[in-house]
Write a protein that holds these residues in place. Sequence first.
Motif, PDB file in Angstrom:
ATOM      1  N   ALA A  22      -3.416 -16.189  -2.556  1.00 33.44           N
ATOM      2  CA  ALA A  22      -3.997 -16.805  -3.754  1.00 33.44           C
ATOM      3  C   ALA A  22      -4.816 -15.793  -4.556  1.00 33.44           C
ATOM      4  CB  ALA A  22      -4.856 -17.999  -3.363  1.00 33.44           C
ATOM      5  N   ARG A  23      -5.616 -14.991  -3.871  1.00 34.93           N
ATOM      6  CA  ARG A  23      -6.442 -13.997  -4.582  1.00 34.93           C
ATOM      7  C   ARG A  23      -5.564 -12.971  -5.292  1.00 34.93           C
ATOM      8  NH1 ARG A  23     -12.045 -13.713  -2.885  1.00 34.93           N
ATOM      9  NH2 ARG A  23     -12.228 -12.022  -4.380  1.00 34.93           N
ATOM     10  N   SER A  24      -4.438 -12.636  -4.682  1.00 39.51           N
ATOM     11  CA  SER A  24      -3.512 -11.683  -5.293  1.00 39.51           C
ATOM     12  C   SER A  24      -2.966 -12.214  -6.617  1.00 39.51           C
ATOM     13  CB  SER A  24      -2.365 -11.397  -4.321  1.00 39.51           C
ATOM     14  OG  SER A  24      -1.422 -10.531  -4.881  1.00 39.51           O
ATOM     15  N   LEU A  25      -2.824 -13.533  -6.706  1.00 37.02           N
ATOM     16  CA  LEU A  25      -2.318 -14.130  -7.939  1.00 37.02           C
ATOM     17  C   LEU A  25      -3.362 -14.164  -9.043  1.00 37.02           C
ATOM     18  CD1 LEU A  25      -0.350 -17.153  -6.418  1.00 37.02           C
ATOM     19  CD2 LEU A  25       0.555 -14.930  -7.136  1.00 37.02           C
ATOM     20  N   VAL A  26      -4.630 -14.391  -8.683  1.00 35.89           N
ATOM     21  CA  VAL A  26      -5.672 -14.502  -9.708  1.00 35.89           C
ATOM     22  C   VAL A  26      -6.402 -13.189  -9.966  1.00 35.89           C
ATOM     23  CG1 VAL A  26      -6.001 -16.977  -9.349  1.00 35.89           C
ATOM     24  CG2 VAL A  26      -7.408 -15.371  -8.065  1.00 35.89           C
ATOM     25  N   GLU A  27      -6.268 -12.231  -9.073  1.00 34.45           N
ATOM     26  CA  GLU A  27      -6.871 -10.905  -9.253  1.00 34.45           C
ATOM     27  C   GLU A  27      -5.798  -9.842  -9.048  1.00 34.45           C
ATOM     28  OE1 GLU A  27     -10.468 -10.274  -6.981  1.00 34.45           O
ATOM     29  OE2 GLU A  27     -10.915 -12.415  -7.052  1.00 34.45           O
ATOM     30  N   PRO A  28      -4.795  -9.802  -9.928  1.00 29.28           N
ATOM     31  CA  PRO A  28      -3.640  -8.935  -9.700  1.00 29.28           C
ATOM     32  C   PRO A  28      -3.924  -7.436  -9.751  1.00 29.28           C
ATOM     33  CG  PRO A  28      -3.533  -9.925 -11.887  1.00 29.28           C
ATOM     34  CD  PRO A  28      -4.690 -10.558 -11.175  1.00 29.28           C
ATOM     35  N   ASP A  29      -5.073  -7.049 -10.268  1.00 29.03           N
ATOM     36  CA  ASP A  29      -5.377  -5.619 -10.374  1.00 29.03           C
ATOM     37  C   ASP A  29      -6.422  -5.146  -9.374  1.00 29.03           C
ATOM     38  OD1 ASP A  29      -3.609  -5.395 -12.548  1.00 29.03           O
ATOM     39  OD2 ASP A  29      -5.172  -6.037 -13.937  1.00 29.03           O
ATOM     40  N   GLY A  30      -6.935  -6.039  -8.561  1.00 29.16           N
ATOM     41  CA  GLY A  30      -8.000  -5.666  -7.632  1.00 29.16           C
ATOM     42  C   GLY A  30      -7.445  -5.206  -6.286  1.00 29.16           C
ATOM     43  N   ALA A  31      -8.294  -5.342  -5.285  1.00 28.62           N
ATOM     44  CA  ALA A  31      -7.925  -4.940  -3.932  1.00 28.62           C
ATOM     45  C   ALA A  31      -6.737  -5.738  -3.411  1.00 28.62           C
ATOM     46  CB  ALA A  31      -9.122  -5.126  -2.996  1.00 28.62           C
ATOM     47  N   TRP A  32      -6.505  -6.904  -4.009  1.00 22.85           N
ATOM     48  CA  TRP A  32      -5.450  -7.813  -3.548  1.00 22.85           C
ATOM     49  C   TRP A  32      -4.112  -7.493  -4.200  1.00 22.85           C
ATOM     50  CZ3 TRP A  32      -8.204 -10.939  -0.285  1.00 22.85           C
ATOM     51  CH2 TRP A  32      -9.580 -11.020  -0.521  1.00 22.85           C
ATOM     52  N   ALA A  33      -4.079  -6.535  -5.113  1.00 21.33           N
ATOM     53  CA  ALA A  33      -2.902  -6.258  -5.940  1.00 21.33           C
ATOM     54  C   ALA A  33      -1.625  -6.148  -5.109  1.00 21.33           C
ATOM     55  CB  ALA A  33      -3.112  -4.966  -6.723  1.00 21.33           C
ATOM     56  N   GLY A  34      -0.622  -6.908  -5.522  1.00 15.52           N
ATOM     57  CA  GLY A  34       0.697  -6.805  -4.922  1.00 15.52           C
ATOM     58  C   GLY A  34       0.904  -7.543  -3.608  1.00 15.52           C
ATOM     59  N   PHE A  35      -0.170  -8.111  -3.038  1.00 10.64           N
ATOM     60  CA  PHE A  35      -0.032  -8.748  -1.725  1.00 10.64           C
ATOM     61  C   PHE A  35       0.960  -9.911  -1.771  1.00 10.64           C
ATOM     62  CE2 PHE A  35      -1.169 -11.731   1.643  1.00 10.64           C
ATOM     63  CZ  PHE A  35      -1.216 -10.887   2.744  1.00 10.64           C
ATOM     64  N   ALA A  36       0.819 -10.805  -2.748  1.00 13.41           N
ATOM     65  CA  ALA A  36       1.700 -11.978  -2.825  1.00 13.41           C
ATOM     66  C   ALA A  36       3.147 -11.547  -3.005  1.00 13.41           C
ATOM     67  CB  ALA A  36       1.256 -12.901  -3.962  1.00 13.41           C
ATOM     68  N   ARG A  37       3.401 -10.653  -3.935  1.00 15.81           N
ATOM     69  CA  ARG A  37       4.775 -10.211  -4.196  1.00 15.81           C
ATOM     70  C   ARG A  37       5.390  -9.547  -2.965  1.00 15.81           C
ATOM     71  NH1 ARG A  37       8.625  -9.765  -8.347  1.00 15.81           N
ATOM     72  NH2 ARG A  37      10.419  -8.966  -7.211  1.00 15.81           N
ATOM     73  N   SER A  38       4.604  -8.723  -2.290  1.00 16.10           N
ATOM     74  CA  SER A  38       5.111  -8.043  -1.094  1.00 16.10           C
ATOM     75  C   SER A  38       5.503  -9.033  -0.003  1.00 16.10           C
ATOM     76  CB  SER A  38       4.066  -7.076  -0.532  1.00 16.10           C
ATOM     77  OG  SER A  38       3.809  -6.049  -1.452  1.00 16.10           O
ATOM     78  N   THR A  39       4.693 -10.070   0.186  1.00 11.53           N
ATOM     79  CA  THR A  39       5.023 -11.026   1.240  1.00 11.53           C
ATOM     80  C   THR A  39       6.258 -11.846   0.877  1.00 11.53           C
ATOM     81  OG1 THR A  39       3.483 -12.713   0.431  1.00 11.53           O
ATOM     82  CG2 THR A  39       2.643 -11.182   2.063  1.00 11.53           C
ATOM     83  N   VAL A  40       6.422 -12.189  -0.400  1.00 13.43           N
ATOM     84  CA  VAL A  40       7.648 -12.891  -0.810  1.00 13.43           C
ATOM     85  C   VAL A  40       8.856 -12.019  -0.496  1.00 13.43           C
ATOM     86  CG1 VAL A  40       8.967 -13.742  -2.789  1.00 13.43           C
ATOM     87  CG2 VAL A  40       6.556 -14.342  -2.556  1.00 13.43           C
ATOM     88  N   ASP A  41       8.791 -10.757  -0.879  1.00 15.07           N
ATOM     89  CA  ASP A  41       9.907  -9.843  -0.614  1.00 15.07           C
ATOM     90  C   ASP A  41      10.177  -9.704   0.881  1.00 15.07           C
ATOM     91  OD1 ASP A  41      10.150  -9.465  -3.347  1.00 15.07           O
ATOM     92  OD2 ASP A  41       9.060  -7.562  -3.357  1.00 15.07           O
ATOM     93  N   ASP A  42       9.108  -9.587   1.681  1.00 18.89           N
ATOM     94  CA  ASP A  42       9.268  -9.458   3.134  1.00 18.89           C
ATOM     95  C   ASP A  42       9.999 -10.662   3.719  1.00 18.89           C
ATOM     96  OD1 ASP A  42       7.786  -7.096   3.046  1.00 18.89           O
ATOM     97  OD2 ASP A  42       5.907  -8.071   3.637  1.00 18.89           O
ATOM     98  N   TRP A  43       9.522 -11.852   3.358  1.00 20.07           N
ATOM     99  CA  TRP A  43      10.099 -13.076   3.928  1.00 20.07           C
ATOM    100  C   TRP A  43      11.530 -13.279   3.459  1.00 20.07           C
ATOM    101  CZ3 TRP A  43       7.560 -17.258   6.697  1.00 20.07           C
ATOM    102  CH2 TRP A  43       6.288 -16.909   7.162  1.00 20.07           C
ATOM    103  N   LEU A  44      11.802 -13.036   2.185  1.00 16.62           N
ATOM    104  CA  LEU A  44      13.174 -13.195   1.694  1.00 16.62           C
ATOM    105  C   LEU A  44      14.126 -12.231   2.380  1.00 16.62           C
ATOM    106  CD1 LEU A  44      12.654 -13.807  -2.138  1.00 16.62           C
ATOM    107  CD2 LEU A  44      13.362 -15.474  -0.403  1.00 16.62           C
ATOM    108  N   ALA A  45      13.665 -11.016   2.653  1.00 11.57           N
ATOM    109  CA  ALA A  45      14.519 -10.037   3.345  1.00 11.57           C
ATOM    110  C   ALA A  45      14.862 -10.503   4.754  1.00 11.57           C
ATOM    111  CB  ALA A  45      13.826  -8.670   3.378  1.00 11.57           C
TER     112      ALA A  45
END
Length: 198
Positions: free
Chosen positions: A115-138
């Motif tokens: 959730a933080r990755s979605l609302v703070e896309p440029d902070g320390a959380w950057a890219g976390f949500a997208r990376s996990t989606v890619d991991d799980w889909l793979a």
Amino acid sequence: MTRETTTPSARQTELLDAAYRYALEHGLADLSLRPLAAAIGSSPRVLMFLFGNKDGLVRALLAKARCDELAMLDRLGQAAGAEPIGLTAAVERVWEWLAAEEHRPLLRLWTEAYARSLVEPDGAWAGFARSTVDDWLAVLAACQPQPEKDSEAGAVRRTAALAVLRGALLDLLATDDRQRVTAAVRHQLASLSADAEQ
């Protein structure tokens, strides 16, 4: 000052492991270095030296959470063996793992980071949500037979499976009603299986 090393020191690894256990219990939302340092037997100054700043520590904690997630997904892939087990069986196995009580701290941390990755896309959380989606889909793709995996319908099915898992996980974390949520997952799996057979 950021410590420039390619391999973490034993002390850095020890403190990261302790900070991770702390984060699993307390979350990351209101993480403050002073109480964290006191709880893990360190000081804010040492944590700043080893991780650069609070964002550096958060990034290290998120990397560790993602590593744990990838280890679980890797175990699923190994359980599949040489032959793909199919999307339905993969989702059943993943859900068993997600629904287990002992994994709740990791999954709460993962949900918070997502959730933080979605609302703070440029902070320390950057890219976390997208990376996990890619991991799980793979991983879900690896569980599909080759013709299905390479088809547009196969991509839609694994995206739907991931959406079911994510939605069910959020519901489970919010309500702790494992029986109801598991029944809903099984209902959706039956729909996915029926779609595959058409």
